[in-house]
Enzyme design. Structure first.
Site, PDB file in Angstrom:
ATOM      1  N   SER A 138       0.825  -1.216   0.000  1.00 33.11           N
ATOM      2  CA  SER A 138       0.000   0.000   0.000  1.00 33.11           C
ATOM      3  C   SER A 138       0.852   1.256   0.000  1.00 33.11           C
ATOM      4  O   SER A 138       0.330   2.353  -0.188  1.00 33.11           O
ATOM      5  CB  SER A 138      -0.868   0.047   1.258  1.00 33.11           C
ATOM      6  OG  SER A 138      -1.747  -1.009   1.287  1.00 33.11           O
TER       7      SER A 138
ATOM      8  N   HIS B  24      -0.106  -2.370  -7.770  1.00 31.76           N
ATOM      9  CA  HIS B  24      -0.952  -2.079  -6.611  1.00 31.76           C
ATOM     10  C   HIS B  24      -2.438  -2.115  -6.982  1.00 31.76           C
ATOM     11  O   HIS B  24      -2.900  -1.324  -7.805  1.00 31.76           O
ATOM     12  CB  HIS B  24      -0.569  -0.699  -6.044  1.00 31.76           C
ATOM     13  CG  HIS B  24      -1.305  -0.338  -4.806  1.00 31.76           C
ATOM     14  ND1 HIS B  24      -1.712   0.936  -4.528  1.00 31.76           N
ATOM     15  CD2 HIS B  24      -1.725  -1.092  -3.756  1.00 31.76           C
ATOM     16  CE1 HIS B  24      -2.341   0.947  -3.367  1.00 31.76           C
ATOM     17  NE2 HIS B  24      -2.363  -0.275  -2.885  1.00 31.76           N
TER      18      HIS B  24
ATOM     19  N   GLU C 206      -2.150   0.561  -9.969  1.00 33.82           N
ATOM     20  CA  GLU C 206      -0.983   1.440 -10.076  1.00 33.82           C
ATOM     21  C   GLU C 206       0.240   0.583 -10.408  1.00 33.82           C
ATOM     22  O   GLU C 206       0.492  -0.424  -9.733  1.00 33.82           O
ATOM     23  CB  GLU C 206      -0.748   2.179  -8.750  1.00 33.82           C
ATOM     24  CG  GLU C 206      -1.797   3.249  -8.466  1.00 33.82           C
ATOM     25  CD  GLU C 206      -1.610   3.912  -7.115  1.00 33.82           C
ATOM     26  OE1 GLU C 206      -1.670   5.147  -7.035  1.00 33.82           O
ATOM     27  OE2 GLU C 206      -1.406   3.190  -6.111  1.00 33.82           O
TER      28      GLU C 206
ATOM     29  N   ASN D  79      -3.278   6.311  -2.620  1.00 33.40           N
ATOM     30  CA  ASN D  79      -3.255   6.330  -1.149  1.00 33.40           C
ATOM     31  C   ASN D  79      -2.741   7.657  -0.587  1.00 33.40           C
ATOM     32  O   ASN D  79      -3.101   8.045   0.524  1.00 33.40           O
ATOM     33  CB  ASN D  79      -2.437   5.165  -0.597  1.00 33.40           C
ATOM     34  CG  ASN D  79      -3.230   3.870  -0.648  1.00 33.40           C
ATOM     35  OD1 ASN D  79      -4.436   3.887  -0.858  1.00 33.40           O
ATOM     36  ND2 ASN D  79      -2.554   2.744  -0.461  1.00 33.40           N
TER      37      ASN D  79
HETATM   38  N1  3HC Z   1     -15.797  -8.910  -4.080  1.00 31.73           N
HETATM   39  C1  3HC Z   1     -16.326  -9.009  -5.305  1.00 31.73           C
HETATM   40  N2  3HC Z   1     -17.351  -8.242  -5.754  1.00 31.73           N
HETATM   41  C2  3HC Z   1     -17.871  -7.367  -4.891  1.00 31.73           C
HETATM   42  C3  3HC Z   1     -17.384  -7.215  -3.583  1.00 31.73           C
HETATM   43  C4  3HC Z   1     -16.305  -8.032  -3.185  1.00 31.73           C
HETATM   44  N3  3HC Z   1     -15.745  -7.944  -1.979  1.00 31.73           N
HETATM   45  N4  3HC Z   1     -18.101  -6.244  -2.959  1.00 31.73           N
HETATM   46  C5  3HC Z   1     -19.009  -5.817  -3.848  1.00 31.73           C
HETATM   47  N5  3HC Z   1     -18.873  -6.474  -5.019  1.00 31.73           N
HETATM   48  C6  3HC Z   1     -19.660  -6.275  -6.244  1.00 31.73           C
HETATM   49  C7  3HC Z   1     -21.085  -6.649  -6.038  1.00 31.73           C
HETATM   50  O1  3HC Z   1     -21.301  -8.021  -6.281  1.00 31.73           O
HETATM   51  C8  3HC Z   1     -21.790  -5.768  -7.054  1.00 31.73           C
HETATM   52  O2  3HC Z   1     -21.678  -6.353  -8.339  1.00 31.73           O
HETATM   53  P1  3HC Z   1     -22.807  -6.116  -9.462  1.00 31.73           P
HETATM   54  O3  3HC Z   1     -22.768  -4.645  -9.785  1.00 31.73           O
HETATM   55  O4  3HC Z   1     -22.333  -6.971 -10.571  1.00 31.73           O
HETATM   56  O5  3HC Z   1     -24.100  -6.550  -8.856  1.00 31.73           O
HETATM   57  C9  3HC Z   1     -20.952  -4.502  -7.096  1.00 31.73           C
HETATM   58  O6  3HC Z   1     -19.663  -4.877  -6.555  1.00 31.73           O
HETATM   59  C10 3HC Z   1     -21.567  -3.410  -6.258  1.00 31.73           C
HETATM   60  O7  3HC Z   1     -21.750  -3.926  -4.945  1.00 31.73           O
HETATM   61  P2  3HC Z   1     -22.980  -3.577  -4.010  1.00 31.73           P
HETATM   62  O8  3HC Z   1     -24.146  -3.190  -4.838  1.00 31.73           O
HETATM   63  O9  3HC Z   1     -23.138  -4.692  -3.017  1.00 31.73           O
HETATM   64  O10 3HC Z   1     -22.487  -2.382  -3.097  1.00 31.73           O
HETATM   65  P3  3HC Z   1     -21.965  -0.956  -3.528  1.00 31.73           P
HETATM   66  O11 3HC Z   1     -22.723  -0.362  -4.647  1.00 31.73           O
HETATM   67  O12 3HC Z   1     -21.823  -0.205  -2.258  1.00 31.73           O
HETATM   68  O13 3HC Z   1     -20.511  -1.222  -4.105  1.00 31.73           O
HETATM   69  C11 3HC Z   1     -18.201  -1.155  -3.655  1.00 31.73           C
HETATM   70  C12 3HC Z   1     -19.532  -1.819  -3.338  1.00 31.73           C
HETATM   71  C13 3HC Z   1     -17.846  -1.408  -5.125  1.00 31.73           C
HETATM   72  C14 3HC Z   1     -17.156  -1.767  -2.760  1.00 31.73           C
HETATM   73  C15 3HC Z   1     -18.348   0.388  -3.435  1.00 31.73           C
HETATM   74  O14 3HC Z   1     -18.828   0.588  -2.151  1.00 31.73           O
HETATM   75  C16 3HC Z   1     -17.079   1.136  -3.618  1.00 31.73           C
HETATM   76  O15 3HC Z   1     -16.663   1.439  -4.722  1.00 31.73           O
HETATM   77  N6  3HC Z   1     -16.421   1.501  -2.498  1.00 31.73           N
HETATM   78  C17 3HC Z   1     -15.149   2.191  -2.493  1.00 31.73           C
HETATM   79  C18 3HC Z   1     -14.051   1.208  -2.650  1.00 31.73           C
HETATM   80  C19 3HC Z   1     -12.689   1.855  -2.569  1.00 31.73           C
HETATM   81  O16 3HC Z   1     -12.527   3.057  -2.467  1.00 31.73           O
HETATM   82  N7  3HC Z   1     -11.656   1.008  -2.598  1.00 31.73           N
HETATM   83  C20 3HC Z   1     -10.301   1.439  -2.484  1.00 31.73           C
HETATM   84  C21 3HC Z   1      -9.829   1.181  -1.089  1.00 31.73           C
HETATM   85  S1  3HC Z   1      -8.149   1.702  -0.879  1.00 31.73           S
HETATM   86  C22 3HC Z   1      -7.251   0.364  -1.307  1.00 31.73           C
HETATM   87  O17 3HC Z   1      -7.737  -0.703  -1.557  1.00 31.73           O
HETATM   88  C23 3HC Z   1      -5.774   0.560  -1.364  1.00 31.73           C
HETATM   89  C24 3HC Z   1      -5.044  -0.125  -0.249  1.00 31.73           C
HETATM   90  O18 3HC Z   1      -3.672  -0.047  -0.510  1.00 31.73           O
HETATM   91  C25 3HC Z   1      -5.327   0.485   1.118  1.00 31.73           C
END
Ligand code: 3HC
Length: 283
Positions: free
Chosen positions: A120, A141, A153, A191
């Site tokens: 990260s 990443h 990334e 990040n």
């Molecule tokens: N695994 C696989 N698919 C998933 C999932 C998971 N853990 N969580 C959700 N999904 C899928 C669902 O099945 C759904 O698919 P569909 O559109 O085909 O039906 C789709 O994603 C949307 O899910 P939901 O309708 O249940 O819920 P949301 O609309 O709230 O979407 C989310 C979920 C995509 C996780 C959304 O909340 C989101 O984009 N959140 C922000 C995520 C983010 O910012 N991530 C970056 C984090 S930082 C990082 O990772 C870096 C590290 O270094 C710290």
């Protein structure tokens, strides 16, 4: 160089997601963790995700079975490393452990193999020094949840060669992600922006300015974020957030990167978010 065999180290939430999308793209994948239960947990995450895709009609049953069959669970490091064209490490965010793992990879993988870290924010350049092929070490990443998030990334350390970056770009295209090239710097690009924003949201909570629900609602409805920063903190893991903030603070020596004391306190209490069932929300 053509990549066929991909080894993913670490069968946690990120490693399992990375293994899954690589298998979906037709690569032969080994998923490695330090013991059987951890690898099996990763395999069951992949199975659950594929079952969900099938039940939504987004994947055929045989394609899901073929995909699962393309992932081999492994515990032995030598077995995991041999024949790998590309290794993606997604283990604990500890420099000492990563360096040990990269030194092992340097011994056990074919000489031409590319060694990537999903860190990260730790230094790719420093990780590369544990090997005799720092030109072939880079950051790839991914973002959580890996099967959903489009961005990857591609991070260039001080000694990473252009050829390595170019092979990584081709790979990222094949797994159907959008790659951006980033020069190594603490937190890289996403990040560096995202984690201080989440840290600031924790200050807003700690200062009693708004409730957790309202903070999240404000960023969802006022800035069009898909989920609020505190819900996202629970998803990423509070321990990871604290590690990233502390590494920014160490690297930049700038007080603007001070981790919110509430974040530190919650990590000490073991309230790490979704993975422990308790963070800013209860799961
Ligand atoms: N695994 C696989 N698919 C998933 C999932 C998971 N853990 N969580 C959700 N999904 C899928 C669902 O099945 C759904 O698919 P569909 O559109 O085909 O039906 C789709 O994603 C949307 O899910 P939901 O309708 O249940 O819920 P949301 O609309 O709230 O979407 C989310 C979920 C995509 C996780 C959304 O909340 C989101 O984009 N959140 C922000 C995520 C983010 O910012 N991530 C970056 C984090 S930082 C990082 O990772 C870096 C590290 O270094 C710290």
């Amino acid at each position: 160089m053509e990549i066929k065999n991909v080894t993913v180290l670490g069968a946690g939430i990120m490693g399992a997601g990375i293994a899954q999308i690589c298998a979906q793209a037709g690569f032969l994948v080994k998923l490695r963790d330090i013991d059987e239960p951890l690898v099996e947990k990763g395999m069951s995450v992949i199975k659950k995700n594929l079952t969900r895709l099938v039940s939504k009609g987004k994947m055929e049953q045989d394609a899901a079975e073929k995909c699962l069959g393309a992932v081999t669970p492994v515990v032995d490091m030598q077995e995991a490393a041999k024949n790998a064209d590309l290794v993606i490490e997604a283990i604990l965010e500890r420099m000492d452990i990563k360096k040990q793992v990269f030194a092992d990879l340097d011994k056990f993988t074919p000489k031409e193999a590319i060694l990537a870290t999903n860190t990260s924010g730790l230094s790719i350049t420093e990780i590369g020094t544990a090997t005799k092929r720092s030109d072939k070490v880079l950051g790839i990443h991914f973002f959580n949840p890996v099967p959903v998030m489009k961005l990857v990334e591609i991070i260039k350390g001080y000694e990473t060669s252009d050829e390595t970056i170019s092979t990584a770009k081709d790979f990222v295209e094949k797994i159907k992600k959008v790659g951006i090239e980033v020069n190594e710097a603490p937190g890289f690009c996403v990040n560096r922006i995202l984690i201080p924003m989440i840290n600031e949201a924790i200050y807003v909570l700690a200062e009693g300015i708004a409730s957790a629900e309202d903070i999240d609602q404000s960023m969802k409805l006022g800035a069009n974020h898909p989920i609020g920063p505190l819900a996202l903190a629970d998803m990423v893991g509070l321990d990871t957030l604290l590690l990233v903030m502390d590494s920014f603070s160490d690297e930049f020596k700038d007080s603007k990167y001070r981790a919110c004391p509430l974040l530190r306190k919650m990590v000490r209490a073991g309230h790490l978010g979704r993975k422990t069932g308790k963070g800013f929300y209860i799961y």
